[in-house]
Design an enzyme around this catalytic site. Structure first.
Site, PDB file in Angstrom:
ATOM      1  CD  GLU A 162      -2.498   1.354   0.192  1.00 33.88           C
ATOM      2  OE1 GLU A 162      -3.241   0.541  -0.270  1.00 33.88           O
ATOM      3  OE2 GLU A 162      -2.506   2.502  -0.689  1.00 33.88           O
ATOM      4  CE  LYS A 222       5.066   0.790   1.389  1.00 29.97           C
ATOM      5  NZ  LYS A 222       4.385   1.954   1.271  1.00 29.97           N
ATOM      6  CB  CYS A 278       5.946   4.073   6.785  1.00 31.48           C
ATOM      7  SG  CYS A 278       4.354   3.420   6.929  1.00 31.48           S
TER       8      CYS A 278
HETATM    9  N1  LIG Z   1       0.375   3.581   8.191  1.00 33.86           N
HETATM   10  C1  LIG Z   1       0.600   3.720   6.810  1.00 33.86           C
HETATM   11  O1  LIG Z   1       0.597   4.807   6.387  1.00 33.86           O
HETATM   12  C2  LIG Z   1       0.782   2.664   5.916  1.00 33.86           C
HETATM   13  C3  LIG Z   1       0.897   2.969   4.629  1.00 33.86           C
HETATM   14  C4  LIG Z   1       1.370   1.778   3.748  1.00 33.86           C
HETATM   15  C5  LIG Z   1       1.705   0.515   4.536  1.00 33.86           C
HETATM   16  N2  LIG Z   1       2.016   0.311   5.671  1.00 33.86           N
HETATM   17  C6  LIG Z   1       2.161  -0.800   6.209  1.00 33.86           C
HETATM   18  O2  LIG Z   1       0.928  -1.487   6.634  1.00 33.86           O
HETATM   19  C7  LIG Z   1       0.888  -2.396   7.777  1.00 33.86           C
HETATM   20  C8  LIG Z   1       0.000  -2.137   8.577  1.00 33.86           C
HETATM   21  O3  LIG Z   1       0.036  -0.904   9.270  1.00 33.86           O
HETATM   22  P1  LIG Z   1      -0.911   0.165  10.032  1.00 33.86           P
HETATM   23  O4  LIG Z   1      -0.252   1.353  10.070  1.00 33.86           O
HETATM   24  O5  LIG Z   1      -2.424  -0.220   9.367  1.00 33.86           O
HETATM   25  O6  LIG Z   1      -0.891  -0.821  11.375  1.00 33.86           O
HETATM   26  P2  LIG Z   1      -1.682  -0.478  12.815  1.00 33.86           P
HETATM   27  O7  LIG Z   1      -0.798  -0.997  13.777  1.00 33.86           O
HETATM   28  O8  LIG Z   1      -2.516   0.673  12.585  1.00 33.86           O
HETATM   29  O9  LIG Z   1      -2.670  -1.865  12.442  1.00 33.86           O
HETATM   30  C9  LIG Z   1      -2.346  -3.056  12.537  1.00 33.86           C
HETATM   31  C10 LIG Z   1      -3.561  -3.780  13.155  1.00 33.86           C
HETATM   32  O10 LIG Z   1      -3.178  -5.185  12.971  1.00 33.86           O
HETATM   33  C11 LIG Z   1      -3.720  -5.779  13.960  1.00 33.86           C
HETATM   34  N3  LIG Z   1      -3.230  -7.232  14.132  1.00 33.86           N
HETATM   35  C12 LIG Z   1      -2.034  -7.543  14.529  1.00 33.86           C
HETATM   36  N4  LIG Z   1      -1.961  -8.966  14.575  1.00 33.86           N
HETATM   37  C13 LIG Z   1      -3.164  -9.508  14.237  1.00 33.86           C
HETATM   38  C14 LIG Z   1      -3.775 -10.763  14.375  1.00 33.86           C
HETATM   39  N5  LIG Z   1      -2.847 -11.722  14.225  1.00 33.86           N
HETATM   40  N6  LIG Z   1      -5.066 -10.967  13.994  1.00 33.86           N
HETATM   41  C15 LIG Z   1      -5.892  -9.893  13.842  1.00 33.86           C
HETATM   42  N7  LIG Z   1      -5.432  -8.543  13.911  1.00 33.86           N
HETATM   43  C16 LIG Z   1      -3.931  -8.401  13.934  1.00 33.86           C
HETATM   44  C17 LIG Z   1      -3.485  -5.040  15.377  1.00 33.86           C
HETATM   45  O11 LIG Z   1      -4.164  -5.070  16.606  1.00 33.86           O
HETATM   46  C18 LIG Z   1      -3.662  -3.669  14.638  1.00 33.86           C
HETATM   47  O12 LIG Z   1      -4.845  -3.245  15.050  1.00 33.86           O
HETATM   48  C19 LIG Z   1       2.264  -2.056   8.108  1.00 33.86           C
HETATM   49  O13 LIG Z   1       3.300  -3.277   7.467  1.00 33.86           O
HETATM   50  C20 LIG Z   1       2.711  -0.906   7.618  1.00 33.86           C
HETATM   51  O14 LIG Z   1       4.206  -0.723   7.172  1.00 33.86           O
HETATM   52  C21 LIG Z   1       1.271   1.424   6.692  1.00 33.86           C
HETATM   53  O1  LIG Z   2       8.509  17.324   1.965  1.00 35.20           O
HETATM   54  C1  LIG Z   2       8.443  16.827   2.955  1.00 35.20           C
HETATM   55  C2  LIG Z   2       7.514  15.732   2.887  1.00 35.20           C
HETATM   56  C3  LIG Z   2       7.390  14.752   4.093  1.00 35.20           C
HETATM   57  N1  LIG Z   2       7.807  15.234   5.251  1.00 35.20           N
HETATM   58  C4  LIG Z   2       7.570  14.507   6.468  1.00 35.20           C
HETATM   59  O2  LIG Z   2       8.007  13.139   6.103  1.00 35.20           O
HETATM   60  C5  LIG Z   2       6.999  12.471   6.898  1.00 35.20           C
HETATM   61  C6  LIG Z   2       6.374  11.280   6.227  1.00 35.20           C
HETATM   62  O3  LIG Z   2       5.242  11.951   5.447  1.00 35.20           O
HETATM   63  P1  LIG Z   2       4.505  11.168   4.220  1.00 35.20           P
HETATM   64  O4  LIG Z   2       5.222  10.461   3.375  1.00 35.20           O
HETATM   65  O5  LIG Z   2       3.626  12.208   3.611  1.00 35.20           O
HETATM   66  O6  LIG Z   2       3.347  10.472   5.210  1.00 35.20           O
HETATM   67  P2  LIG Z   2       3.445   8.770   5.279  1.00 35.20           P
HETATM   68  O7  LIG Z   2       2.040   8.628   5.918  1.00 35.20           O
HETATM   69  O8  LIG Z   2       4.485   8.379   6.385  1.00 35.20           O
HETATM   70  O9  LIG Z   2       3.527   8.152   4.371  1.00 35.20           O
HETATM   71  C7  LIG Z   2       4.819   7.468   3.701  1.00 35.20           C
HETATM   72  O10 LIG Z   2       4.895   6.238   4.136  1.00 35.20           O
HETATM   73  C8  LIG Z   2       3.678   5.016   3.684  1.00 35.20           C
HETATM   74  C9  LIG Z   2       3.941   4.059   4.524  1.00 35.20           C
HETATM   75  O11 LIG Z   2       4.752   3.145   3.878  1.00 35.20           O
HETATM   76  C10 LIG Z   2       3.716   5.250   2.568  1.00 35.20           C
HETATM   77  O12 LIG Z   2       2.695   4.149   1.958  1.00 35.20           O
HETATM   78  C11 LIG Z   2       3.639   6.435   1.702  1.00 35.20           C
HETATM   79  O13 LIG Z   2       3.711   6.337   0.168  1.00 35.20           O
HETATM   80  C12 LIG Z   2       4.920   7.407   2.244  1.00 35.20           C
HETATM   81  O14 LIG Z   2       4.636   8.668   1.618  1.00 35.20           O
HETATM   82  C13 LIG Z   2       6.230  13.137   7.780  1.00 35.20           C
HETATM   83  O15 LIG Z   2       6.578  13.454   8.991  1.00 35.20           O
HETATM   84  C14 LIG Z   2       6.143  14.563   6.962  1.00 35.20           C
HETATM   85  O16 LIG Z   2       6.157  15.820   7.795  1.00 35.20           O
HETATM   86  C15 LIG Z   2       8.848  16.351   5.411  1.00 35.20           C
HETATM   87  O17 LIG Z   2       9.368  16.672   6.339  1.00 35.20           O
HETATM   88  N2  LIG Z   2       9.039  17.012   4.262  1.00 35.20           N
END
Ligand SMILES: NC(=O)c1ccc[n+]([C@@H]2O[C@H](COP(=O)([O-])OP(=O)(O)OC[C@H]3O[C@@H](n4cnc5c(N)ncnc54)[C@H](O)[C@@H]3O)[C@@H](O)[C@H]2O)c1
Ligand SMILES: O=c1ccn([C@@H]2O[C@H](COP(=O)(O)OP(=O)(O)O[C@H]3O[C@H](CO)[C@@H](O)[C@H](O)[C@H]3O)[C@@H](O)[C@H]2O)c(=O)[nH]1
Length: 465
Positions: A162, A222, A278
């Site tokens: 994602e 990713k 992340c």
């Molecule tokens: N947060 C982001 O912006 C983002 C974006 C892209 C990818 N990711 C990736 O996606 C994944 C999830 O991230 P997130 O931010 O949603 O995490 P999160 O901690 O918000 O959510 C994860 C959820 O999974 C649940 N969980 C864990 N083990 C479980 C199990 N065995 N059965 C059922 N539920 C279970 C937890 O209770 C928790 O609510 C990570 O690998 C992260 O790196 C995060």
């Molecule tokens: O010019 C910039 C852009 C971002 N940030 C900082 O960088 C961090 C991350 O920002 P951003 O990437 O926008 O947010 P995330 O939700 O952490 O998203 C990143 O991490 C996710 C989890 O993997 C990915 O899915 C996204 O594509 C990737 O952008 C934050 O503290 C921002 O304030 C800066 O300081 N300067």
């Protein structure tokens, strides 16, 4: 294979919004999001949409639209797995805090648990989709568990990382730059599984934006995307320090280089340092993987992105202390913002936590206002660092619901998150309520420096002399 039922394990920042959008865009598919965390599931089911566990602009409307029709939140993980044709794994994969790889490798214990649970609960063939961010070659381990602990059913593993960013999750999901699907491109079953997932996204994403690759390229892409994005932030932040010594202006430098179409204007905003769940974890993971293959130079290269980020957070805290005559002991410092960026209630790895910790070590009294973060969350974040007792953290750190109260009597204000509302405050009123000289440390270069200086503030902005 036509998919009619989806299950997503993990109802967090990714599982919740991603599945809500799939449900809204695919009314013919039943989507169940399951989690072991009862409180989180209750919050997803709350009739008061302000209490959803994830704050994202626009998410409440999408959940309201689909919930109870074809979108369901539950703690019955086994039942949801049983019913589903396709199971997404969207659980947390944080940096390991113990044992081999401590501090760098991704902790895959929740992934392994999911794989074992899917194997045990399945009574038919399934497509298993890695939505979590995983080290390259994790699908091999997932497949091994599924094939060896299951009830003889067949599993196809897809990697579908994602790319949404928090704060813009809904718009990113509705209109992604691309959707990436990795699968077994060498077998008919693998190709059929890929096609099933492509068909789901094709309900709202144009097919030319849906890329398919082999599983390993998808997993590694990713980590690579996050490493490149974070590298840009560390690169611009490194130059912000040089700007402060040379009277160059980082904003002007960013604008000048961003006009080069080969560089582009995004992710060149100098800041107090990147946060979020992340960037740091994924780069550390990349560093760990590279080292485990004996690629020392590769590992060192990417590790520098993290070092630069730590330096940026530390130098912001030191700047505050130095400007307050080398002591903040007993002084009130107002923090505007605690979330790692605007438009999210997520605070994981937020720069604010580390800057606060530095100042608390010096005996400062830090008062925080953030429009979306609770006091309980702030204490959880600061306690997690284990720098002092919980009692001391509660003595030294306070959260307030009113930004004007936070700033009243303060020796300095630090902007840690770029919430839009901060720009619209009555800065005259704040000026008159503070200790003089009034100092603002703008860690996001958010405020109008000239206007504030006219009022009488001393303003420090990142990368401006
Ligand atoms: N947060 C982001 O912006 C983002 C974006 C892209 C990818 N990711 C990736 O996606 C994944 C999830 O991230 P997130 O931010 O949603 O995490 P999160 O901690 O918000 O959510 C994860 C959820 O999974 C649940 N969980 C864990 N083990 C479980 C199990 N065995 N059965 C059922 N539920 C279970 C937890 O209770 C928790 O609510 C990570 O690998 C992260 O790196 C995060
Ligand atoms: O010019 C910039 C852009 C971002 N940030 C900082 O960088 C961090 C991350 O920002 P951003 O990437 O926008 O947010 P995330 O939700 O952490 O998203 C990143 O991490 C996710 C989890 O993997 C990915 O899915 C996204 O594509 C990737 O952008 C934050 O503290 C921002 O304030 C800066 O300081 N300067």
């Amino acid at each position: 294979m036509k998919i009619s039922k989806i299950c997503c394990i993990g109802a967090g920042y990714v599982g919740g919004p991603t599945m809500a959008v799939i449900a809204q865009k695919c009314p013919h598919i039943q989507v169940k999001v399951v989690d072991i965390n009862q409180a989180r599931i209750d919050a997803w089911n709350d009739s008061d949409l302000d209490r959803l566990p994830v704050y994202e602009p626009g998410l409440d409307k999408i959940v309201a639209d689909a919930r109870g029709k074809n979108l369901f939140f539950s703690t019955d993980v086994d039942q949801a797995i049983k019913e589903a044709d396709m199971v997404f794994i969207s659980v947390n994969t944080p940096t390991k805090t113990y044992g081999e790889g401590k501090g760098q490798a991704a902790d895959l214990k929740w992934i392994e648990k999911c794989a074992r649970q899917i194997a045990a609960a399945s009574d038919s063939d399934k497509i298993v989709v890695e939505k979590s961010t995983l080290p390259v070659r994790t699908a091999e381990a997932v497949k091994d568990i599924l094939d060896n602990t299951g009830n003889g059913h067949k599993f196809q593993i897809l990697s579908n990382p994602e790319f949404l960013a928090e704060g813009t999750a809904v718009e990113d999901l509705l209109d992604p730059d691309r959707v990436l699907i990795g699968g077994d491109t060498s077998s008919p079953d693998g190709l059929e599984a890929i096609a099933s997932l492509v068909d789901i996204y094709a309900n709202w994403v144009s097919r030319d934006k849906i890329l398919s690759t082999n599983v390993w390229s998808s997993e590694l892409s990713k980590l690579t995307a996050n490493a490149f994005l974070a590298q840009r932030v560390s690169s611009i932040n490194s130059l912000s320090e040089l700007c402060e010594s040379t009277e160059a202006d980082i904003h002007e430098v960013s604008r000048a280089i961003g006009k080069d179409s080969r560089i582009g204007p995004k992710f060149l905003q100098a800041s107090v340092g990147f946060g979020g769940s992340c960037f740091q974890k994924d780069i550390l993971n990349l560093v760990y993987i590279s080292r485990s293959y004996g690629l020392t130079e590769v590992a060192d290269y990417w590790e520098q992105v993290i070092k630069m980020n730590d330096h940026q957070k530390g130098r912001f805290a030191k700047k505050i202390i130095k400007s307050l005559y080398n002591t903040v002991s007993g002084k009130k410092i107002a923090f505007l913002g605690w979330a790692f960026k605007k438009d999210t209630n997520d605070t994981r790895e937020s720069a604010a936590i580390y800057v606060a910790d530095h100042l608390l070590n010096e005996g400062a009294n830090v008062y925080v206002y953030d429009p979306k973060v609770s006091e309980e969350q702030m204490y959880g974040d600061i306690d997690y660092l284990n720098s002092r007792s919980k009692v001391d953290n509660r003595k030294l750190l306070q959260s307030e619901d009113d930004p004007y109260d936070v700033c009243k009597g303060a020796h300095a204000i630090a902007i840690l998150t770029e919430w839009d509302e901060f720009k619209d405050y009555d800065w005259e009123v704040i000026y008159h309520s503070m200790q003089k000289p009034c100092q603002i440390f703008d860690g996001r270069n958010l405020l109008d420096k000239e206007k504030l200086e006219k009022i009488g503030f001393r303003v420090y902005s990142i990368g401006k002399s």
